[in-house]
Motif scaffolding. Structure first.
Motif, PDB file in Angstrom:
ATOM      1  N   LEU A 454      41.813  26.309  38.460  1.00  0.00           N
ATOM      2  CA  LEU A 454      42.682  27.171  37.658  1.00  0.00           C
ATOM      3  C   LEU A 454      42.900  28.475  38.412  1.00  0.00           C
ATOM      4  CD1 LEU A 454      44.145  27.508  34.876  1.00  0.00           C
ATOM      5  CD2 LEU A 454      42.120  28.794  34.162  1.00  0.00           C
ATOM      6  N   GLY A 455      44.091  28.635  38.957  1.00  0.00           N
ATOM      7  CA  GLY A 455      44.414  29.864  39.665  1.00  0.00           C
ATOM      8  C   GLY A 455      44.948  30.916  38.716  1.00  0.00           C
ATOM      9  N   LEU A 456      44.625  32.159  38.984  1.00  0.00           N
ATOM     10  CA  LEU A 456      45.076  33.281  38.149  1.00  0.00           C
ATOM     11  C   LEU A 456      45.914  34.223  38.999  1.00  0.00           C
ATOM     12  CD1 LEU A 456      41.650  34.037  36.416  1.00  0.00           C
ATOM     13  CD2 LEU A 456      43.467  32.533  35.577  1.00  0.00           C
ATOM     14  N   GLU A 457      47.149  34.472  38.562  1.00  0.00           N
ATOM     15  CA  GLU A 457      48.058  35.345  39.299  1.00  0.00           C
ATOM     16  C   GLU A 457      48.338  36.611  38.488  1.00  0.00           C
ATOM     17  OE1 GLU A 457      51.647  33.484  40.508  1.00  0.00           O
ATOM     18  OE2 GLU A 457      50.665  31.863  41.626  1.00  0.00           O
ATOM     19  N   LEU A 458      48.104  37.758  39.114  1.00  0.00           N
ATOM     20  CA  LEU A 458      48.481  39.039  38.528  1.00  0.00           C
ATOM     21  C   LEU A 458      49.438  39.729  39.478  1.00  0.00           C
ATOM     22  CD1 LEU A 458      45.338  38.559  37.496  1.00  0.00           C
ATOM     23  CD2 LEU A 458      45.703  40.853  36.560  1.00  0.00           C
ATOM     24  N   THR A 459      50.405  40.449  38.927  1.00  0.00           N
ATOM     25  CA  THR A 459      51.352  41.143  39.786  1.00  0.00           C
ATOM     26  C   THR A 459      50.658  42.288  40.515  1.00  0.00           C
ATOM     27  OG1 THR A 459      52.050  42.724  38.101  1.00  0.00           O
ATOM     28  CG2 THR A 459      53.244  40.616  38.208  1.00  0.00           C
ATOM     29  N   GLN A 473      36.202  42.136  35.084  1.00  0.00           N
ATOM     30  CA  GLN A 473      36.458  40.775  34.609  1.00  0.00           C
ATOM     31  C   GLN A 473      36.946  39.890  35.753  1.00  0.00           C
ATOM     32  OE1 GLN A 473      38.473  40.363  30.699  1.00  0.00           O
ATOM     33  NE2 GLN A 473      38.573  42.599  30.709  1.00  0.00           N
ATOM     34  N   LEU A 474      37.825  40.421  36.590  1.00  0.00           N
ATOM     35  CA  LEU A 474      38.346  39.645  37.716  1.00  0.00           C
ATOM     36  C   LEU A 474      37.239  39.342  38.720  1.00  0.00           C
ATOM     37  CD1 LEU A 474      41.783  41.439  38.290  1.00  0.00           C
ATOM     38  CD2 LEU A 474      41.321  39.306  37.066  1.00  0.00           C
ATOM     39  N   HIS A 475      36.392  40.323  38.978  1.00  0.00           N
ATOM     40  CA  HIS A 475      35.273  40.093  39.909  1.00  0.00           C
ATOM     41  C   HIS A 475      34.345  39.007  39.363  1.00  0.00           C
ATOM     42  CE1 HIS A 475      35.605  42.953  43.213  1.00  0.00           C
ATOM     43  NE2 HIS A 475      36.123  43.827  42.355  1.00  0.00           N
ATOM     44  N   ARG A 476      34.129  39.011  38.067  1.00  0.00           N
ATOM     45  CA  ARG A 476      33.256  37.993  37.488  1.00  0.00           C
ATOM     46  C   ARG A 476      33.836  36.598  37.688  1.00  0.00           C
ATOM     47  NH1 ARG A 476      32.208  36.849  31.086  1.00  0.00           N
ATOM     48  NH2 ARG A 476      30.491  35.357  31.312  1.00  0.00           N
ATOM     49  N   ALA A 480      32.511  33.553  40.187  1.00  0.00           N
ATOM     50  CA  ALA A 480      32.175  32.255  39.594  1.00  0.00           C
ATOM     51  C   ALA A 480      32.947  31.110  40.233  1.00  0.00           C
ATOM     52  CB  ALA A 480      32.456  32.293  38.096  1.00  0.00           C
ATOM     53  N   GLY A 481      33.778  31.445  41.238  1.00  0.00           N
ATOM     54  CA  GLY A 481      34.530  30.407  41.933  1.00  0.00           C
ATOM     55  C   GLY A 481      35.997  30.345  41.586  1.00  0.00           C
ATOM     56  N   GLY A 482      36.485  31.294  40.803  1.00  0.00           N
ATOM     57  CA  GLY A 482      37.892  31.295  40.419  1.00  0.00           C
ATOM     58  C   GLY A 482      38.794  31.671  41.573  1.00  0.00           C
ATOM     59  N   HIS A 483      40.025  31.178  41.529  1.00  0.00           N
ATOM     60  CA  HIS A 483      41.025  31.451  42.562  1.00  0.00           C
ATOM     61  C   HIS A 483      41.985  32.513  42.021  1.00  0.00           C
ATOM     62  CE1 HIS A 483      44.503  30.947  45.182  1.00  0.00           C
ATOM     63  NE2 HIS A 483      43.699  30.378  46.051  1.00  0.00           N
ATOM     64  N   ILE A 484      42.017  33.691  42.633  1.00  0.00           N
ATOM     65  CA  ILE A 484      42.816  34.809  42.142  1.00  0.00           C
ATOM     66  C   ILE A 484      43.846  35.189  43.198  1.00  0.00           C
ATOM     67  CG2 ILE A 484      42.771  37.200  41.355  1.00  0.00           C
ATOM     68  CD1 ILE A 484      39.941  36.718  40.350  1.00  0.00           C
ATOM     69  N   ALA A 485      45.093  35.346  42.764  1.00  0.00           N
ATOM     70  CA  ALA A 485      46.185  35.701  43.670  1.00  0.00           C
ATOM     71  C   ALA A 485      46.860  36.972  43.179  1.00  0.00           C
ATOM     72  CB  ALA A 485      47.198  34.565  43.741  1.00  0.00           C
ATOM     73  N   ILE A 486      47.342  37.770  44.116  1.00  0.00           N
ATOM     74  CA  ILE A 486      48.165  38.925  43.783  1.00  0.00           C
ATOM     75  C   ILE A 486      49.611  38.507  43.977  1.00  0.00           C
ATOM     76  CG2 ILE A 486      47.967  39.897  46.121  1.00  0.00           C
ATOM     77  CD1 ILE A 486      48.065  42.676  44.788  1.00  0.00           C
ATOM     78  N   ASP A 487      50.387  38.601  42.900  1.00  0.00           N
ATOM     79  CA  ASP A 487      51.751  38.084  42.878  1.00  0.00           C
ATOM     80  C   ASP A 487      52.755  39.190  43.189  1.00  0.00           C
ATOM     81  OD1 ASP A 487      53.733  36.215  42.550  1.00  0.00           O
ATOM     82  OD2 ASP A 487      53.694  36.246  40.369  1.00  0.00           O
TER      83      ASP A 487
END
Length: 593
Positions: A454-459, A473-476, A480-487
């Motif tokens: 589950l990827g999470l995209e924030l602008t 929250q994003l660091h947590r 934990a293995g989450g995929h975070i992208a800057i959109d």
């Protein structure tokens, strides 16, 4: 009991005198106790008057309440002591009628006169005693209401005035506006309503503290009051908002001149504790009867115009117009549509593949929200997403998207699409108002989805304006293995240095950079620099908006890791994505075109 004019000293006997006297007469003892009682009543004035209204008895409370000592009062007429001049004839006549015709003076709240001239609120009752000898004595029992009146006035002031600025409050403003609208309508006049909102004031409270914020509000109120004087009217609507009513205006030019005077008050810095603070305000204006004929419509129009002034860049003013009215109606219609869409399953997720440019494989896709009302057609996300953000409905939409994406991933776990990552867009509102990290972890556990899928995209704007609590929250999730992208990187701050502080896996470059790069050497250099910095930080670099073969070659030549755009695939429903990927898995991308 008998109180006669020749014996004025008898009723005014003090408690000490009474206690010193001893007698075996029970009636005399009862009389003594009665006089002790009325002498000691702290705020109940008891006075006795003969048939000529001359004082024959004056207790201590009468002295406290009206200022005259017993010696000063005895023998003087009632109307010469405590009756205001305007009531004099009325009181004399009422006393005459009582004696002659037996019509008692009714009990009532009165404003009687103190020795120094001010009035005293009392509840006054009257008793007429006729003696066997034919003499008549009138007793007045006045209960002082000063404390009650002060309490009432305090409550009234609290109900009508703002405790911080001393200006009339919202309740008082709404009453005043209604009265002014009625008066203006009856007299054929026009009035203007100004909604004044301080710009970025929340930032002051959040960073410098509410105590300083309160002092600044007091200073602003004082400055505005210099301009908005009678017959105009100023109120503190609440928070950082003020409302002014301009009476009997000729038209827009006159109001514009007044607006400039208001804005001039913000030209100089406000000084608090020797420190200068620069403030500005956005002002919305509505006119009666042009923009509304009642308080609610005028307030709504002025508020909408104020928000339009903020949207134009703040520190300005805006008059309400038909265009703003149309925008308001459309906004409300879209809000209703969003609520109905969530209730009636009008929303649907479409998926746009993201291509690994080295292998040609599709390992991830972006989930994009679509809305298809029951009456047909579609509503553009470019319209309903901004409305959802402003109305707060983006949090409900975000929760729905999270649930739907995870449910879809769960359905794919037993198909060849197992392992495909789905990226969803996250609003800063979800981080601020909700424990979004808890929600993500709970929903992925509920559906048995590995967090990495589950990827999470924030602008860029949302990511870089996040406060510590949101960033935690994003660091947590990242840890934990989450995929975070800057959109949409490149559309906002474009702070490359800031990237190293963010919990990122992917950098998504805004489509505008790609579109401009082919025809502009400077944009090309910036695009190349972003890609290189992203790689040096260990990030996957994905370019959005690839629509032509030329753009595809460019992003490959620049070393981008992945790309997304119409050149590769349009967004599509889940079932179409399955069919699409079935034809493309494992093949070189160039063979698919």
């Amino acid at each position: 009991m008998s109180i006669n004019t020749p014996k004025p000293s008898r009723p005014s006997k003090t408690m000490a005198d009474a206690s010193a006297q001893t007698t075996d007469d029970p009636l005399a003892n009862d009389e003594d106790r009665f006089f002790q009682l009325i002498e000691q009543l702290p705020m109940v004035a008891v006075q006795g008057y003969d048939r000529e209204r001359r004082v024959i008895y004056w207790n201590q409370a009468s002295t406290r309440i009206y200022g005259y000592s017993a010696d000063e009062a005895l023998g003087r007429r009632l109307e010469d002591l405590i009756i205001p001049h305007r009531m004099r004839d009325e009181v004399i006549e009422a006393h005459r009628v009582w004696l002659a015709e037996g019509v008692a003076i009714p009990s009532a709240e009165l404003e009687l006169r103190h020795r120094d001239g001010h009035t005293v609120p009392v509840y006054s009752s009257h008793v007429l005693l006729r003696q066997a000898s034919g003499a008549c004595e009138m007793f007045c029992i006045d209960v002082c209401l000063q404390e009650q009146k002060r309490a009432e006035q305090k409550l009234v002031r609290q109900a009508h005035y703002d405790g911080l600025t001393g200006l009339p409050n919202r309740f008082s403003m709404e009453q005043e506006l209604a009265c002014r609208i009625t008066r203006a309508g009856n007299e054929g006049q026009r009035l203007a309503l100004l909604f004044i909102d301080l710009d970025e004031f929340k930032l002051i409270n959040d960073t410098l503290g509410h105590d300083l914020g309160d002092q600044l509000l007091q200073a602003v109120a004082a400055r505005l009051a210099l301009v908005v004087g009678p017959p105009n009217w100023l109120s503190h609507f609440g928070g950082d908002e003020f409302v002014a009513i301009l009476a009997d205006v000729d038209g827009r030019p006159e109001v514009e001149g007044f607006l400039q005077s208001l804005r001039d008050q913000f030209a100089d810095c406000l000084v608090v504790d020797g420190v200068d603070y620069a403030l500005s305000a956005s002002i919305g204006v509505s006119l009666f009867p042009d923009d509304g004929r009642d308080s609610r419509s005028l307030m709504g129009a002025a508020d909408a115009a104020m928000h339009q002034a903020k949207a134009r860049g703040r520190d300005g003013y805006c008059f309400f117009s038909q265009a703003i009215s149309d925008q308001l109606h459309r906004h409300q219609k879209v809000v209703t549509l969003i609520r109905q869409g969530l209730e009636r399953d009008w929303f649907q997720l479409y998926y746009q593949p993201q291509v690994d440019l080295r292998s040609g494989r599709i390992r991830s896709c972006e989930a994009l929200l679509r809305c298809f009302p029951a009456e047909g057609g579609a509503v553009s996300p470019a319209e309903f997403i901004p409305v959802a953000e402003k109305s707060g409905l983006i949090r409900e939409i975000g929760q729905w998207v999270l649930q739907q994406a995870c449910q879809q991933l769960a359905q794919w776990q037993t198909t060849p699409l197992a392992g495909l990552r789905v990226d969803i867009n996250v609003s800063a509102n979800q981080l601020i108002k909700q424990r979004f990290d808890d929600q993500v972890l709970e929903v992925t556990r509920q559906f048995g989805i590995p967090l990495k899928q589950l990827g999470l995209e924030l602008t860029e704007h949302e990511m870089m304006s996040s406060q510590d609590a949101e960033m935690a929250q994003l660091h947590r999730l990242y840890n934990a293995g989450g995929h975070i992208a800057i959109d949409d990187f490149g559309s906002g701050y474009s702070s490359l240095v800031y990237l190293r502080r963010l919990p990122l896996c992917t950098l998504k470059i805004d489509r505008l950079f790609l579109q401009n790069a082919l025809g502009n050497d400077a944009d090309m250099a910036i695009l190349e620099a972003i890609i290189q910095v992203g790689h040096r930080l260990g990030l996957t670099v994905l370019v959005e908006g690839v629509e032509t073969a030329e753009q595809d070659r460019l992003v490959r030549d620049l070393g981008c890791d992945a790309a997304q755009g119409f050149y590769y695939a349009l967004p599509m429903p889940a079932d179409e994505l399955v069919a699409f990927l079935a034809t493309t898995t494992g093949a070189d991308w160039s063979a698919f075109r």
